[in-house]
Motif scaffolding. Structure first.
Motif, short mmCIF file in Angstrom:
data_model
loop_
_atom_site.label_atom_id
_atom_site.label_comp_id
_atom_site.label_asym_id
_atom_site.label_seq_id
_atom_site.Cartn_x
_atom_site.Cartn_y
_atom_site.Cartn_z
N ASP A 277 29.73 69.27 21.28
CA ASP A 277 28.70 69.60 22.27
C ASP A 277 28.48 68.51 23.30
O ASP A 277 28.21 68.79 24.47
CB ASP A 277 27.36 69.89 21.57
N SER A 278 28.57 67.26 22.85
CA SER A 278 28.34 66.17 23.81
C SER A 278 29.43 66.17 24.88
O SER A 278 29.17 65.88 26.04
CB SER A 278 28.28 64.83 23.08
N VAL A 279 30.64 66.52 24.47
CA VAL A 279 31.74 66.59 25.45
C VAL A 279 31.51 67.76 26.40
O VAL A 279 31.63 67.62 27.62
CB VAL A 279 33.11 66.73 24.73
N LYS A 280 31.16 68.89 25.82
CA LYS A 280 30.87 70.07 26.65
C LYS A 280 29.81 69.72 27.70
O LYS A 280 29.93 70.07 28.86
CB LYS A 280 30.30 71.19 25.78
N GLU A 281 28.81 69.03 27.25
CA GLU A 281 27.69 68.75 28.15
C GLU A 281 28.09 67.86 29.33
O GLU A 281 27.82 68.17 30.48
CB GLU A 281 26.58 68.07 27.34
N LEU B 98 31.10 67.28 30.43
CA LEU B 98 32.10 67.95 31.27
C LEU B 98 31.46 69.01 32.16
O LEU B 98 31.89 69.23 33.29
CB LEU B 98 33.19 68.60 30.39
N THR B 99 30.43 69.65 31.65
CA THR B 99 29.74 70.66 32.47
C THR B 99 29.09 70.00 33.68
O THR B 99 29.17 70.53 34.80
CB THR B 99 28.69 71.41 31.62
N SER B 100 28.49 68.84 33.46
CA SER B 100 27.92 68.13 34.62
C SER B 100 29.01 67.78 35.62
O SER B 100 28.82 67.90 36.84
CB SER B 100 27.25 66.84 34.16
N LEU B 101 30.14 67.32 35.11
CA LEU B 101 31.24 66.95 36.01
C LEU B 101 31.78 68.17 36.74
O LEU B 101 32.08 68.12 37.94
CB LEU B 101 32.37 66.28 35.21
N LYS B 102 31.89 69.27 36.02
CA LYS B 102 32.37 70.51 36.64
C LYS B 102 31.41 70.94 37.74
O LYS B 102 31.84 71.33 38.83
CB LYS B 102 32.50 71.59 35.54
N ASN B 103 30.12 70.86 37.45
CA ASN B 103 29.13 71.23 38.47
C ASN B 103 29.25 70.33 39.71
O ASN B 103 29.19 70.81 40.84
CB ASN B 103 27.71 71.12 37.90
N GLU C 54 38.68 77.13 37.80
CA GLU C 54 38.85 78.02 36.63
C GLU C 54 39.33 77.24 35.42
O GLU C 54 38.86 77.42 34.31
CB GLU C 54 39.88 79.10 36.96
N ARG C 55 40.31 76.35 35.67
CA ARG C 55 40.87 75.60 34.56
C ARG C 55 39.85 74.63 33.98
O ARG C 55 39.82 74.39 32.78
CB ARG C 55 42.13 74.86 35.05
N PHE C 56 39.00 74.11 34.84
CA PHE C 56 37.95 73.21 34.36
C PHE C 56 37.03 73.98 33.40
O PHE C 56 36.69 73.52 32.30
CB PHE C 56 37.14 72.68 35.57
N ILE C 57 36.68 75.19 33.81
CA ILE C 57 35.77 76.00 32.98
C ILE C 57 36.43 76.35 31.65
O ILE C 57 35.81 76.26 30.59
CB ILE C 57 35.34 77.26 33.78
N VAL C 58 37.71 76.73 31.70
CA VAL C 58 38.42 77.06 30.45
C VAL C 58 38.45 75.83 29.54
O VAL C 58 38.23 75.94 28.32
CB VAL C 58 39.85 77.54 30.76
N THR C 59 38.71 74.67 30.11
CA THR C 59 38.77 73.45 29.30
C THR C 59 37.43 73.19 28.61
O THR C 59 37.39 72.82 27.44
CB THR C 59 39.17 72.24 30.18
N ILE C 60 36.35 73.41 29.34
CA ILE C 60 35.02 73.21 28.74
C ILE C 60 34.83 74.19 27.57
O ILE C 60 34.38 73.81 26.49
CB ILE C 60 33.91 73.38 29.79
N ASP C 61 35.23 75.44 27.79
CA ASP C 61 35.08 76.44 26.73
C ASP C 61 35.86 76.06 25.47
O ASP C 61 35.45 76.38 24.37
CB ASP C 61 35.58 77.81 27.23
N GLU C 62 36.98 75.39 25.67
CA GLU C 62 37.82 75.05 24.53
C GLU C 62 37.24 73.90 23.68
O GLU C 62 37.70 73.65 22.58
CB GLU C 62 39.21 74.62 25.01
N GLN C 63 36.28 73.17 24.23
CA GLN C 63 35.77 71.99 23.52
C GLN C 63 34.88 72.39 22.36
O GLN C 63 34.10 73.34 22.45
CB GLN C 63 35.00 71.07 24.47
N LYS C 64 34.99 71.61 21.28
CA LYS C 64 34.15 71.89 20.11
C LYS C 64 32.93 70.97 20.07
O LYS C 64 31.92 71.30 19.49
CB LYS C 64 34.98 71.74 18.85
#
Lengths: 766, 766
Positions: free
Chosen positions: A691-695, A697-702, A679-689
């Motif tokens: 896009d490259s970081v979001k991307e 981190l999403t792979s890492l979260k997956n 959950e915290r991983f997902i929240v952290t991704i949502d907080e990012q501004k």
């Protein structure tokens, strides 16, 4: 073949780089250089040959080689004073020093080089300046072709600094100068312990020890800042981390949390500067996990308003006490408080154990725990109190006190609640230990990834050997571990801030999370370091690769500040109690029945279409992953409650019932922590501004989520949550994510910000 | 509370035991003893009080306490000379010495005790003799109530000695006297390495080094005997094991296996006595696993019939070479043989590197690998050959030679086959490394089990604390590991004998097994030691518990003699080749198609009734377990063949195809090894004559098999081999077996025959 430079050539690298940087050399220029080099009697004939070979216009360095040289010079020149950075000889000497080829460094060579510089018409200071300019293509030190940062590199690194880049660079600036001493294996145990004390005091003097204490006592009242120091120090020396933590965190923390104004005024400043080195004397020979049963006594003496602190038998000596062996002058001693023959349970007392010159005080016997697996820079010792008298005010009296009339009183009437409240204030240690573990895991991954990118072995018939990072088995080993480290990092940060902001609120949930997260995170550390060591083969066994101390020093992390297995049981019981409390005066039986019923309601009926959905979109969605984690958690909670319910109903007493379901408690607690981390991983991704970081981190979260589902696939299949074909699809997707993320591996470990000289070791194949 | 004795009382234990052994004392006798003790000015007042308290007739020791005293005295007295064993003072002094309370040992006390003996009318020599009589109830040293051996104890211990109890006791008798030196942490690296050499020579002098060599050269031609030494030495010091293995096994083994009579006659005797210390120089800086690509060259010089051994670049230096750093005088060097500009692949050459005084020979540069994670008693080093000339006969020429006319010839025409044949002869190392690992795992389990039985923590409210071995989580941690150790032990023994008896036969299958078994067994060692350490908490972190060196020393076992991941790929490829070979000239494609088809035929249709059978009889049957293991193996083999088939059919070249399926190769190889290990366990049980041994081994076999099925339950469920309910039934049965076998835990680790002084450490809580 990788780009590389033969050792004897290194000192001449600045010369060679400058010679080629502006294009092809004139024949006269080459002749002049060759002549000057050949005239120099201090350079070996073989070396002369090598240098001349590299100056041959028929054999110019490729662009890649030039970029590599530039980068290599830059990295090494970073270790010089600014004034030396633009001098061919100084840089060459630095390179020579790094590679033990110092026979080259002498006045004759200095003169040769200066003559060459002049002849080439290059104002050397100017030419070399270009080396230090920021150039995105060559600004990271990388041995293979991949020399570029990615778009997310800077913001990702900043994210992992959790807002305190300044604190981290202060720690680095203090410890970097000691790096050779830190990494030496030559010290005897005593010398090492003295050095660790010295470094610890340097950190204190820089105002980095007392950051968690209130501003009135010199601190900044910030636990996250303190944790940032802890994290950064852990990249250098874990003995230093632990000594630092024992003194400022455990000893100082106990005075702050269990004491009152009188103690704060009297001690906190001196603790903050380390003028009063202290220790934290809880564990006894026969009582570690079971703190409640400690045997040391503190008997109140009404006559002179004192306590007598006593160790009843040899088995009750305090043991493994960090800082006690050599340096502490005062101990926070946990003992059974007895007033007028009545026992009031465990309380903490400040007991002076050494004078300011380091002499042990009367009636105190201090022993040494001897050689340990790791952390041998910490002076762990034993303490035996032979009826030691201390004044009444040395009781840390926030949660229990003896009044002027010799009567015990406490703001918390239940002795059990009082005990847990006291221990609860010490949760800071449980937050910090896994953070130190994370630093160790990051360092290990940094070494393993750089090694894997550089190391080549086997390859297609007749072709170049492949980087071992290209092997699927290697990717499967390392990439999920990188994802885990990110996952735990965000969870720790979240918990730290939560704890820091809600100190006075009901802290049960924070404590339960801290206990469980500490367990899973430190086990992850142990596993990560082990796999990283193995992935570096024989080289990983050399101490220069750090795995040696990383393994040995962190091994105790799964034990101290709470044995992991015991902690997960605490977490599980706390989860059960959480439900019990929510419904007032329900007894255990009713609570368990209640949990069974609500959990059953929450557990959605399994939809066969979802159970069999193997599409990538579905598997990569937050919804599926969160649902899978939550299902496992709630199902475990429900079956645990049902099991307990049944046993108690059948007449088993609750102690035995809990003992019987111990393994299930562990499972339930792990499922709970896993869900919170995701959950915290997902929240952290949502907080990012960005896009490259979001991307990324999403792979890492997956990868984090799916790898964990894969690890628990037995459970999911047993409970029909996923079909066999879905399970196989997850296995496949995990392998695919590993392969994709492998392309980011260097940039991901760069975000860990491990000191460069450590990375360099991973690339050195002699 | 456990039975225990306060330190200061220990020296008086023989007195107290004798006083109570025959029943209640007379008042006059008590008074006399009290008087003599009190008159003694050298005994501390507190100690006097304790002694007198234990002589109080109102407070006699219980039978259990008496048994414990007796046992304790016996164990400690075993360390004395026979003449001292029946003297109150001598035994007391021994106990005092063990517990560091030696201030007691003086003439005054000696006199007091002799006066007491006389007064009591006990002829002390007679009374004490009863202590040493064999008494099944007290003959093992155990701190808790369970003092008995079981019926299977002796035969089980004998079974694990694999027929060589004599060899093992010879090793013990050589190393026991060095135990203090072995366990010291005070040596610097150089001193330690010299000591290890000294112990190694002692073993050689006792005729224990050359047991595998032919009788004509002083040996006994028995690899299993050699392995028995290896196994036993590993209980003491793993640096010694490895140094021993490098010299006698790798160096001597290479001379024996790759050389011919000329080499045997010239060197084997001196190698056997260690008069000629040697090393085995295979690995290079840039080539470890990929031996075929080694860069060192051996160029034949027809003029003077010599070879020039040369290290082309710094990256091609030999590295991690054990015994090279300080002691070896000769190296078996693996190098590319070049005759008349034609390359003939890797061959082995004997290259002298030091003279008999230890001076390095000309044109050879020897480096040191520096501080390592473990095995710091071994002198690992680097070797650089600067065109070193050696005579022609120094080529170990069994599989390839240069004739008098300077022409290369070999009994094996295919260079690839020649390479694997040469490496195959060195399989002995792969057999021995995991055996050393097993000893380490046994030592770790011995410590963890004794600790768990003695250590008490938590308990029912108001009652005694429980032994941590009573906790299900603890049982689940330790018991499967004990089962694994037995399983691997039998597999190693089987393979060792198979190898030993069929040296000349087609050895491909033995090699495949040795490679795969080495991988799984050494990983099991790493895991076992880690879990054992954690299960001993803080005490497990102290070096005195051995986990320190056990972990650090064995960590490289997963890497050397073949990286485990690489080895399992070898095993898998060898399995595929096995099928290919069975059918003559089939190409890869046909073979893969063929494997797919036969494996499909062999894979029986799954019977839904069996898939759901959760009965204990069924789960505990050999049939179910073997079928489950075989199914996983054959299914993996078939799908692997199908995957490869498909890829190659689609035009992928076979290198890339094998790379793509790397993870599946590992799975298939593991499944194959697991099946062989289980089969061998069952055969071993069948061979037993003693029912009690059969019974306990059957429980262990069941735990080994079911725990592994549980571990792989994800796979079994994915493939519908078992239903969810059956999987849950297996989980439950594993927990039940752990609980049952917990009752045998002490006797099981006793069968490992770990030196007693080590066990004692686990019981010492200061």
């Amino acid at each position: 073949m990788s780009v590389s430079i033969q050792d004897p050539l290194l000192p001449f690298l600045p010369l060679l780089y400058i010679a080629w940087a502006d294009g092809v050399l004139e024949e006269t220029e080459i002749n002049f250089i060759n002549k000057k080099i050949n005239e120099n009697k201090t350079i070996k004939p073989e070396t002369k040959d090598m240098v001349c070979k590299w100056l041959n216009p028929q054999n110019p360095p490729s662009a890649r080689v030039l970029a590599y040289w530039k980068n290599y010079i830059k990295q090494n020149a970073d270790l010089l004073n600014p004034s030396e950075k633009s001098d061919l000889f100084s840089i060459g000497a630095q390179l020579a020093k790094k590679e033990d080829t110092e026979d080259w460094v002498n006045d004759e060579t200095k003169e040769s080089l200066h003559l060459i510089e002049d002849y080439l018409g290059i104002v050397s200071r100017e030419a070399l300046r270009s080396v230090y300019e920021n150039d995105p293509v060559t600004s990271t030190y990388l041995p293979t072709e991949n020399l570029s940062e990615k778009a997310y590199s800077k913001p990702l690194k900043a994210l992992l600094q959790h807002g305190y880049p300044d604190i981290k660079s202060r720690v680095q600036s203090i410890l970097d100068p000691h790096k050779e001493a830190i990494e030496s294996y030559d010290d005897d145990l005593k010398t090492r312990k003295e050095k660790v004390l010295k470094w610890c005091k340097e950190l204190a003097n820089a105002g980095l020890g007392n950051l968690a204490y209130p501003p009135a006592y010199g601190g900044s009242g910030s636990m996250p800042k303190y944790a940032a120091v802890f994290e950064e120090v852990s990249k250098y020396d874990l003995s230093l981390t632990i000594k630092f933590g024992v003194h400022f965190g455990l000893f100082g923390g106990s005075v702050e949390s269990l004491g009152t104004k009188i103690h704060h005024d009297k001690y906190l400043k001196d603790i903050g500067t380390m003028a009063l080195p202290g220790c934290f004397a809880m564990t006894e020979m026969h009582h570690g996990s079971n703190v409640k049963a400690l045997q040391t006594t503190a008997i109140y003496q009404p006559d002179d308003k004192t306590f007598i602190i006593n160790t009843p038998s040899q088995y009750d000596r305090k043991t493994y006490i960090g800082n006690a062996g050599m340096h502490a002058q005062m101990a926070t001693v946990f003992a059974q408080l007895i007033v007028n023959e009545e026992e009031h349970g465990i309380h903490a007392f400040l007991v002076p154990i050494r004078d300011s010159k380091g002499n042990t005080l009367d009636n105190i016997t201090i022993g040494d725990n001897g050689h340990k697996m790791g952390l041998n820079g910490v002076d762990n010792g034993t303490l035996h109190f032979n009826s030691v008298k201390i004044p009444k005010e040395n009781l840390l009296n926030k949660f229990g006190d003896v009044d002027e009339d010799g009567k015990y009183n406490s703001p918390i009437s239940s002795s059990s609640k009082r005990f847990f409240t006291m221990l609860g204030t010490l949760v800071g240690g449980r937050l910090c230990v896994p953070i130190a573990g994370q630093s160790a895991a990051k360092k290990a991954l940094n070494m393993a990834v750089y090694f894997a990118l550089e190391r080549k072995q086997f390859g297609p018939p007749g072709k170049e050997e492949q980087s071992v990072m290209d092997y699927p088995t290697h990717q499967k080993k390392l990439m999920p571990l990188i994802a885990n480290v990110f996952a735990y990092d965000f969870a720790h940060d979240f918990l730290l801030n939560d704890y820091s902001n809600n100190k006075e609120a009901d802290s049960q949930q924070v404590e339960a999370l801290a206990a469980g997260l500490k367990a899973l995170s430190t086990w992850n550390t142990t596993e990560t370091i082990q796999i990283c060591r193995e992935s570096c083969g024989g080289k990983g066994y050399l101490s220069e690769m750090y795995f040696d101390l990383l393994k040995a020093d962190t091994d105790i992390f799964t034990t101290f500040e709470g044995d992991n297995t015991v902690l997960l049981q605490l977490t599980a019981k706390s989860r059960l109690t959480y439900f019990k409390k929510q419904f007032g005066k329900m007894d255990w039986w009713d609570t368990l029945k209640y949990i069974s019923s609500i959990a059953s309601t929450n557990l959605s009926e399994l939809n066969p279409l979802v159970t069999r959905d193997t599409s990538e979109d579905h598997l990569l969605s937050d919804d599926f992953q969160i649902d899978a984690f939550t299902y496992r958690e709630e199902f475990s909670l429900r079956t645990l409650a049902m099991r307990l319910n049944k046993k108690i109903k059948n007449g088993m007493d609750s102690y035995d019932a809990f003992l019987d379901v111990q393994v299930h408690l562990i499972d339930m607690a792990s499922a709970y922590i896993d869900r919170v981390v995701l959950e915290r991983f997902i929240v952290t991704i949502d907080e990012q501004k960005d896009d490259s970081v979001k991307e990324v981190l999403t792979s890492l979260k997956n990868l984090y989520a799916l790898h964990l589902i894969e690890k628990n696939k037995g459970w999911y299949l047993e409970h029909d949550y996923i079909s066999g074909s879905k399970s196989l699809a997850i296995n496949k997707l995990v392998a695919k994510l590993c392969k994709e993320l492998k392309e980011e591996s260097q940039q991901l470990v760069d975000a860990f910000d491990i000191p460069r000289h450590m990375t360099k070791t991973a690339l050195k194949f002699y």
